[in-house]
Write a protein that holds these residues in place. Structure first.
Motif, PDB file in Angstrom:
ATOM      1  N   VAL A 286       0.711  -0.969   0.569  1.00  0.00           N
ATOM      2  CA  VAL A 286      -0.098  -0.398   0.121  1.00  0.00           C
ATOM      3  C   VAL A 286       1.339   1.482  -0.041  1.00  0.00           C
ATOM      4  N   ILE A 287       2.630   1.189   0.038  1.00  0.00           N
ATOM      5  CA  ILE A 287       3.052   2.619   0.010  1.00  0.00           C
ATOM      6  C   ILE A 287       3.179   2.740  -1.166  1.00  0.00           C
ATOM      7  N   GLY A 288       2.543   4.523  -1.023  1.00  0.00           N
ATOM      8  CA  GLY A 288       2.829   4.964  -1.827  1.00  0.00           C
ATOM      9  C   GLY A 288       1.070   5.319  -2.519  1.00  0.00           C
ATOM     10  N   SER A 289       0.137   4.752  -1.726  1.00  0.00           N
ATOM     11  CA  SER A 289      -0.898   4.507  -3.008  1.00  0.00           C
ATOM     12  C   SER A 289      -1.531   5.972  -2.066  1.00  0.00           C
ATOM     13  N   PRO A 290      -2.543   6.914  -3.711  1.00  0.00           N
ATOM     14  CA  PRO A 290      -2.842   7.545  -2.970  1.00  0.00           C
ATOM     15  C   PRO A 290      -4.078   8.008  -2.436  1.00  0.00           C
ATOM     16  N   LEU A 291      -4.998   6.535  -2.314  1.00  0.00           N
ATOM     17  CA  LEU A 291      -6.644   6.623  -1.675  1.00  0.00           C
ATOM     18  C   LEU A 291      -6.661   6.464  -0.063  1.00  0.00           C
ATOM     19  N   SER A 292      -7.472   7.117   0.396  1.00  0.00           N
ATOM     20  CA  SER A 292      -7.419   7.762   1.467  1.00  0.00           C
ATOM     21  C   SER A 292      -7.638   6.186   2.463  1.00  0.00           C
ATOM     22  N   LEU A 293      -8.618   4.319   1.364  1.00  0.00           N
ATOM     23  CA  LEU A 293      -8.887   3.705   2.263  1.00  0.00           C
ATOM     24  C   LEU A 293      -8.949   2.553   1.163  1.00  0.00           C
ATOM     25  N   LEU A 294      -7.818   1.775   1.182  1.00  0.00           N
ATOM     26  CA  LEU A 294      -8.597   0.599   0.007  1.00  0.00           C
ATOM     27  C   LEU A 294      -8.728  -0.460   1.217  1.00  0.00           C
ATOM     28  N   PHE A 295      -9.884  -0.816   0.294  1.00  0.00           N
ATOM     29  CA  PHE A 295     -10.955  -1.960   1.368  1.00  0.00           C
ATOM     30  C   PHE A 295     -10.004  -3.434   0.908  1.00  0.00           C
ATOM     31  N   ASP A 296      -9.871  -4.251   1.831  1.00  0.00           N
ATOM     32  CA  ASP A 296      -9.381  -5.840   1.680  1.00  0.00           C
ATOM     33  C   ASP A 296     -10.535  -6.399   1.813  1.00  0.00           C
ATOM     34  N   LEU A 297     -11.086  -7.138   0.139  1.00  0.00           N
ATOM     35  CA  LEU A 297     -12.134  -8.356   0.123  1.00  0.00           C
ATOM     36  C   LEU A 297     -11.698  -9.283   0.962  1.00  0.00           C
ATOM     37  N   LYS A 298     -10.384  -9.825   0.943  1.00  0.00           N
ATOM     38  CA  LYS A 298     -10.066 -10.570   1.580  1.00  0.00           C
ATOM     39  C   LYS A 298      -9.840 -10.561   3.183  1.00  0.00           C
ATOM     40  N   GLY A 299      -9.911  -9.768   3.467  1.00  0.00           N
ATOM     41  CA  GLY A 299      -9.641  -9.685   4.958  1.00  0.00           C
ATOM     42  C   GLY A 299     -11.724  -9.966   5.283  1.00  0.00           C
ATOM     43  N   THR A 300     -12.901  -9.535   5.000  1.00  0.00           N
ATOM     44  CA  THR A 300     -13.665  -9.457   5.293  1.00  0.00           C
ATOM     45  C   THR A 300     -14.861 -10.877   5.989  1.00  0.00           C
ATOM     46  N   ILE A 301     -14.783 -10.780   7.274  1.00  0.00           N
ATOM     47  CA  ILE A 301     -15.645 -12.662   7.416  1.00  0.00           C
ATOM     48  C   ILE A 301     -16.128 -11.874   8.537  1.00  0.00           C
ATOM     49  N   LYS A 302     -17.524 -12.598   8.076  1.00  0.00           N
ATOM     50  CA  LYS A 302     -18.647 -12.639   9.177  1.00  0.00           C
ATOM     51  C   LYS A 302     -18.541 -13.807  10.657  1.00  0.00           C
ATOM     52  N   ALA A 303     -18.602 -13.243  12.194  1.00  0.00           N
ATOM     53  CA  ALA A 303     -18.578 -13.868  12.981  1.00  0.00           C
ATOM     54  C   ALA A 303     -20.066 -14.461  13.874  1.00  0.00           C
ATOM     55  N   GLY A 304     -20.260 -15.174  14.353  1.00  0.00           N
ATOM     56  CA  GLY A 304     -21.397 -15.222  14.642  1.00  0.00           C
ATOM     57  C   GLY A 304     -22.529 -14.678  13.967  1.00  0.00           C
ATOM     58  N   GLN A 305     -23.603 -14.260  15.079  1.00  0.00           N
ATOM     59  CA  GLN A 305     -24.824 -13.873  13.785  1.00  0.00           C
ATOM     60  C   GLN A 305     -24.645 -12.673  13.477  1.00  0.00           C
ATOM     61  N   ASN A 306     -24.453 -11.147  13.863  1.00  0.00           N
ATOM     62  CA  ASN A 306     -24.007  -9.988  13.923  1.00  0.00           C
ATOM     63  C   ASN A 306     -22.888  -9.319  14.163  1.00  0.00           C
ATOM     64  N   THR A 307     -21.811 -10.090  13.740  1.00  0.00           N
ATOM     65  CA  THR A 307     -20.444  -9.609  13.908  1.00  0.00           C
ATOM     66  C   THR A 307     -20.058  -9.671  12.563  1.00  0.00           C
ATOM     67  N   ILE A 308     -19.441  -8.468  11.914  1.00  0.00           N
ATOM     68  CA  ILE A 308     -18.610  -8.578  10.288  1.00  0.00           C
ATOM     69  C   ILE A 308     -17.331  -7.801  10.436  1.00  0.00           C
ATOM     70  N   LYS A 309     -16.435  -8.355  10.392  1.00  0.00           N
ATOM     71  CA  LYS A 309     -14.828  -8.513  10.738  1.00  0.00           C
ATOM     72  C   LYS A 309     -14.313  -7.738   9.047  1.00  0.00           C
ATOM     73  N   THR A 310     -13.544  -6.502   9.125  1.00  0.00           N
ATOM     74  CA  THR A 310     -13.097  -5.501   7.564  1.00  0.00           C
ATOM     75  C   THR A 310     -11.899  -5.912   8.242  1.00  0.00           C
ATOM     76  N   LEU A 311     -11.225  -5.568   6.975  1.00  0.00           N
ATOM     77  CA  LEU A 311      -9.963  -5.109   7.165  1.00  0.00           C
ATOM     78  C   LEU A 311      -9.774  -4.535   5.543  1.00  0.00           C
ATOM     79  N   SER A 312      -8.960  -2.727   5.794  1.00  0.00           N
ATOM     80  CA  SER A 312      -8.845  -2.607   5.450  1.00  0.00           C
ATOM     81  C   SER A 312      -6.944  -1.739   5.777  1.00  0.00           C
ATOM     82  N   TRP A 313      -6.738  -1.082   4.390  1.00  0.00           N
ATOM     83  CA  TRP A 313      -5.675  -0.176   4.115  1.00  0.00           C
ATOM     84  C   TRP A 313      -4.947   0.727   4.051  1.00  0.00           C
ATOM     85  N   TYR A 314      -4.378   2.036   4.033  1.00  0.00           N
ATOM     86  CA  TYR A 314      -4.305   3.229   4.335  1.00  0.00           C
ATOM     87  C   TYR A 314      -3.005   3.433   4.172  1.00  0.00           C
TER      88      TYR A 314
END
Length: 340
Positions: A286-314
């Protein structure tokens, strides 16, 4: 009304973010840096700039001036807003990238020294005219604003993530941990500092830290007031940060695929500000990225009934780009006011 000349910008503080702003301005067609205030000696500042840019030969030092193919920037060995004669340089705006002068009095010193408008790279410590996060609340800006903050890289990334998801889903609450590159105010060796943990070496420790984003999220997104907890882990890398966010969704039917689809839409709606990564990337990617938020599609996980975990880079370069976007936003407002 089209602008007849580039936007004239002054920078106070030529650290990493200041140098990134400078390089981005040099690559642009509409912004020129006319003065840089920093206590560093000109040849050292020039050396640091050239060590980081892709084409160092384009940045020359001529006496006390940094010179590019587009503009000349006077280097002034000053480190306090009240001492910098911005009026001499005819600036349209000043970006304070020091991270030190966050209060309205210091910002007022910039204005009293001739800056028509001052923009902080950090969040403020008291009341100012406006905080603008590009991609989120530009419509709230007024040409009468004089003291402005562009937020922080972490707060902007979190706010954009929450806003993008809140367009489609009801979020009950959440928590964010930024896994953050170490910063210039941390010691590389153990050294007595402001608190116990921050007195430990940044180069060899994972250091738990608090983060003020939770204090400001309600400013941008009132529906999240008091619902988001934030913290930080400063880690021994120089660049590249990871936003680890866990959200409790009101609807248990929301899954990882729905979250990823929403963020893909957000990236389409905010090109150049939000992006998505399909590859299994790591922080150095992500070094050199001009984005404010780079969402990591592989980092999204559902845990239990209602919790979502996300990863993003900047990283800080994205925030430097947004600071220039804020400069352009207010220049546009000024132009419209002149026409009116």
């Amino acid at each position: 009304m089209s602008r007849q000349r580039p936007i004239r910008v002054g920078i106070m503080g030529f650290g990493q973010t200041g140098r990134q702003i400078y390089e981005l301005a040099a690559m642009s067609e509409d912004v020129e840096i006319v003065a840089v205030a920093d206590i560093g000696r000109p040849h050292i500042l020039h050396y640091l700039l050239r060590s980081e840019v892709e084409q160092p030969e384009k940045f020359r030092l001529e006496g006390n001036f940094l010179v590019t193919d587009r503009f000349r920037s006077r280097l002034v060995e000053i480190d306090r807003p009240a001492e910098m004669p911005w009026d001499v340089f005819g600036v349209d705006a000043v970006i304070d990238s020091t991270g030190k002068f966050r209060d309205s009095q210091s910002m007022g010193d910039h204005l009293a020294s001739g800056a028509p408008r001052v923009i902080l790279r950090t969040l403020p410590t008291d009341d100012i005219d406006r905080i603008i996060i590009p991609g989120l609340n530009e419509a709230s800006a007024s040409a009468d604003d004089r003291m402005i903050s562009a937020g922080s890289a972490t707060t902007g990334a979190l706010a954009l993530l929450l806003d993008s998801l809140a367009e489609q889903f009801e979020i009950v609450c959440g928590n964010m941990t930024t896994v953050h590159a170490y910063t210039s105010d941390q010691a590389l060796q153990d050294y007595a500092g402001s608190d116990y943990r921050r007195s430990r070496s940044a180069a060899k420790n994972i250091i738990p830290n608090n983060h003020e984003a939770s204090d400001w999220i309600g400013y941008f997104l009132p529906q999240f007031e008091g619902k988001i907890l934030t913290s930080a882990l400063n880690v021994p890398v120089q660049e590249g940060c990871l936003l680890d966010v866990n959200l409790v969704m009101a609807d248990s039917a929301v899954d990882a695929e729905a979250i990823n689809a929403a963020m893909c839409k957000a990236a389409q709606d905010h090109p150049g500000i939000i992006g998505v990564a399909e590859d299994p990337i790591v922080s150095s990617d992500v070094i050199g990225s001009p984005l404010s938020l780079l969402f990591d599609l592989k980092g999204t996980i559902k845990a239990g009934q209602n919790t979502i975990k996300t990863l993003s880079w900047y990283e800080t370069r994205g925030h430097a780009a947004r600071l220039l976007d804020v400069v352009r936003l207010y220049d546009s407002l000024d132009s419209r006011k002149e026409v009116a």
